[in-house]
Design a protein around this motif. Structure first.
Motif, short mmCIF file in Angstrom:
data_model
loop_
_atom_site.label_atom_id
_atom_site.label_comp_id
_atom_site.label_asym_id
_atom_site.label_seq_id
_atom_site.Cartn_x
_atom_site.Cartn_y
_atom_site.Cartn_z
N ASN A 82 -2.91 1.03 14.33
CA ASN A 82 -3.56 2.06 13.75
C ASN A 82 -4.95 1.98 13.16
N THR A 83 -5.92 2.56 14.08
CA THR A 83 -6.87 2.29 13.50
C THR A 83 -7.79 3.68 13.34
N SER A 84 -7.13 5.05 13.98
CA SER A 84 -7.54 6.06 13.69
C SER A 84 -6.76 7.30 12.74
N ILE A 85 -5.86 7.24 13.04
CA ILE A 85 -5.05 8.04 11.95
C ILE A 85 -5.17 7.42 10.44
N PRO A 86 -5.17 8.54 9.54
CA PRO A 86 -5.34 8.27 8.17
C PRO A 86 -4.10 8.87 7.52
N LEU A 87 -3.74 8.03 6.96
CA LEU A 87 -2.07 8.08 6.90
C LEU A 87 -1.50 7.31 4.94
N ILE A 88 -1.13 8.11 4.46
CA ILE A 88 -1.15 7.98 2.80
C ILE A 88 0.70 7.54 2.05
N LEU A 89 0.91 5.93 2.14
CA LEU A 89 2.60 5.97 2.51
C LEU A 89 2.90 6.29 0.00
N ILE A 90 3.46 7.39 0.03
CA ILE A 90 3.49 6.93 -1.64
C ILE A 90 5.51 6.91 -1.87
N ASP A 91 5.27 6.42 -2.88
CA ASP A 91 6.53 5.63 -3.18
C ASP A 91 7.68 6.30 -3.53
N GLU A 92 9.05 5.59 -3.74
CA GLU A 92 10.12 6.49 -4.37
C GLU A 92 10.00 7.03 -5.82
N LYS A 93 8.52 7.08 -6.43
CA LYS A 93 7.99 7.43 -7.66
C LYS A 93 6.97 8.42 -7.51
N GLY A 94 6.34 8.86 -6.51
CA GLY A 94 5.49 9.72 -6.29
C GLY A 94 4.97 9.29 -6.27
N GLU A 95 4.09 7.94 -6.67
CA GLU A 95 2.49 7.10 -7.25
C GLU A 95 2.46 6.54 -5.99
N PHE A 96 0.69 6.58 -5.30
CA PHE A 96 0.42 6.32 -4.50
C PHE A 96 0.72 4.05 -4.50
N SER A 97 1.56 4.27 -2.60
CA SER A 97 1.85 2.82 -2.93
C SER A 97 0.66 1.84 -1.62
N PHE A 98 -0.35 2.91 -0.92
CA PHE A 98 -1.14 2.32 0.58
C PHE A 98 -1.71 3.57 1.68
N GLN A 99 -2.85 3.38 1.85
CA GLN A 99 -3.73 4.23 2.57
C GLN A 99 -3.79 3.17 3.95
N LYS A 100 -4.35 3.78 5.43
CA LYS A 100 -4.20 3.55 5.57
C LYS A 100 -5.68 4.53 6.99
N ASN A 101 -7.67 3.87 7.21
CA ASN A 101 -8.09 4.39 7.78
C ASN A 101 -8.70 5.42 6.47
N LEU A 102 -8.51 5.26 5.36
CA LEU A 102 -9.19 6.07 4.15
C LEU A 102 -9.53 5.36 3.26
N ASP A 103 -9.97 4.57 3.22
CA ASP A 103 -11.15 2.81 3.07
C ASP A 103 -11.64 3.80 2.02
N GLN A 104 -12.86 4.67 2.23
CA GLN A 104 -13.17 5.09 1.49
C GLN A 104 -13.22 6.29 0.14
N GLU A 105 -11.53 6.80 0.29
CA GLU A 105 -11.05 7.45 -1.00
C GLU A 105 -9.98 6.08 -1.61
N GLU A 106 -8.95 5.93 -1.44
CA GLU A 106 -9.00 4.59 -1.80
C GLU A 106 -8.82 4.80 -3.20
N GLU A 107 -9.82 4.71 -3.88
CA GLU A 107 -10.34 4.68 -5.55
C GLU A 107 -9.43 5.51 -5.82
N ASN A 108 -10.26 6.74 -5.35
CA ASN A 108 -9.83 8.25 -5.78
C ASN A 108 -8.04 8.22 -5.47
#
Length: 395
Positions: A82-108
């Protein structure tokens, strides 16, 4: 038969033809709008399916079941491709786990809970998040439309804007000509607009088909699609600038011609050997790049048509004392002697489907706006050379 009756019948038939011409043009735009929406909906469904495959791949990789190395490698490939669809994986605690195609926003996303909450809320408005059932709990995938899909969604509105600009331009243009010519030229201008839009639209539809082939990289296709979107914007700007005195700027003609050459070379028949040459690396002149580009494109397309999409075509840039010569040279059948004085007149054409407006507009752009000259330099059975003559500015 009385002459008065013949004249009346002539204009009645012309009026009917013009209405039919306009109907076809509007049907053309309606089809493009429908096709654009259809393609957007199809790509949106494809993107949803891709994210569902990513979800299934994550569940398979985390499963306690024994799977083959081939299955594991395939699942891993799905998550990585997947090199085009921006997505975010949220863990079972509701916290950020990882992202794809959102490198510039990862820190935030990782360090700013408020930013993360706003981001996944906006994503949820686009698509319901997908549950990922893992051994240690249920996580969620949030995703939004790709940049490519966002651009495709804007195409119908861009086309409507071009149509509106065309109508405004037509109203101005027809106010400057004799009344008896207006009926014919209304249909002609509509045809010219469709002709101008046709090349980038055909390319866009082709790129969309290529996107369906998994072996091709989306980024390389996106670059070409962006060129076609830019071309549509350029067409809109051209029509808007003809209705008023365009701004002329000191620009490098070599660079302007080279951009036009590169764009057209990829979009004309591969059987046409198209080359570009220039006598100096930099040649300056006061021009409006959008309008002059229209002139060159029109001459190039006419040359390709004359050669029936097969032959040799040259775009040549030469300096001559205080002048710049732009030559478009083909090896087609040539223009008959009796037609050469008429090629720049509105309505004159030798094409079955032509309206004879392209060269008349080119003449107006070169001579009225750029204070230059455009004419047939030479033409015989071995080919035709058109020349545009402009005033050169010293470096």
């Amino acid at each position: 038969m009385p002459k008065k009756f013949i004249k009346k019948q002539f204009f009645r038939n012309n009026s009917l033809k013009n209405w039919l011409g306009f109907s076809m043009i509007f049907l053309f735009f309606a089809f493009i709008l429908y096709a654009s929406h259809y393609v957007v909906n199809t790509l949106r469904a494809d993107e949803k399916k891709k994210v569902e495959n990513i979800k299934n791949a994550l569940e398979l990789l985390s499963s306690e079941k024994v799977i083959s190395d081939q299955s594991r490698a395939f699942a891993l490939k799905i998550t990585q491709d997947n090199t085009s669809i921006p997505l975010i994986l949220i863990d079972e605690k509701g916290e950020f786990s990882f992202q794809k195609n959102l490198d510039q926003e990862e820190e935030n996303l990782r360090n700013n809970p408020k930013y993360l909450a706003q981001k996944i809320k906006s994503m949820a408005e686009y698509h319901q998040p997908l549950d990922v059932n893992l051994p240690f709990g249920t996580q969620k995938i949030y995703y939004e439309k790709s940049f490519l899909l966002s651009r495709l969604q804007s195409y119908p509105y861009l086309l409507i804007s071009i149509l509106l600009v065309f109508m405004l331009f037509s109203i101005w243009y027809f106010s400057t000509i004799e009344a008896q010519k207006r009926s014919f030229l209304w249909a002609g201008m509509a045809k010219e607009t469709a002709h101008q839009i046709g090349t980038p639209l055909s390319s866009l539809l082709g790129w969309i088909e290529l996107l369906k082939l998994e072996s091709l990289k989306e980024k390389s296709i996106l670059i070409e699609m962006q060129k076609d979107v830019h071309r549509l914007n350029l067409i809109s700007e051209r029509f808007s600038k003809i209705g008023s005195a365009p701004e002329l700027k000191k620009q490098d003609l070599v660079k302007v011609c080279e951009e036009i050459f590169r764009y057209l070379k990829q979009r004309i028949s591969s059987k046409v050997a198209f080359t570009f040459s220039h006598s100096s690396s930099v040649i300056y002149a006061d021009i409006n790049a959008e309008l002059l580009g229209w002139v060159i494109e029109n001459l190039v397309k006419n040359a390709v048509d004359a050669m029936k999409n097969e032959g040799e075509l040259k775009l040549i840039l030469k300096e001559q004392e205080d002048k710049v010569r732009i030559l478009i040279q083909d090896n087609g059948p040539g223009i008959p002697q009796q037609n050469r004085k008429n090629v720049f007149k509105p309505g004159f054409t030798t094409k079955k489907r032509g309206w004879g407006l392209g060269l008349s507009l080119a003449k107006r752009i070169v001579e009225d706006y750029h204070r230059g000259q455009i004419f047939v330099l030479e033409s015989d059975k071995n080919g035709t050379t058109f020349q545009v003559l402009l005033t050169k500015i010293k470096n």
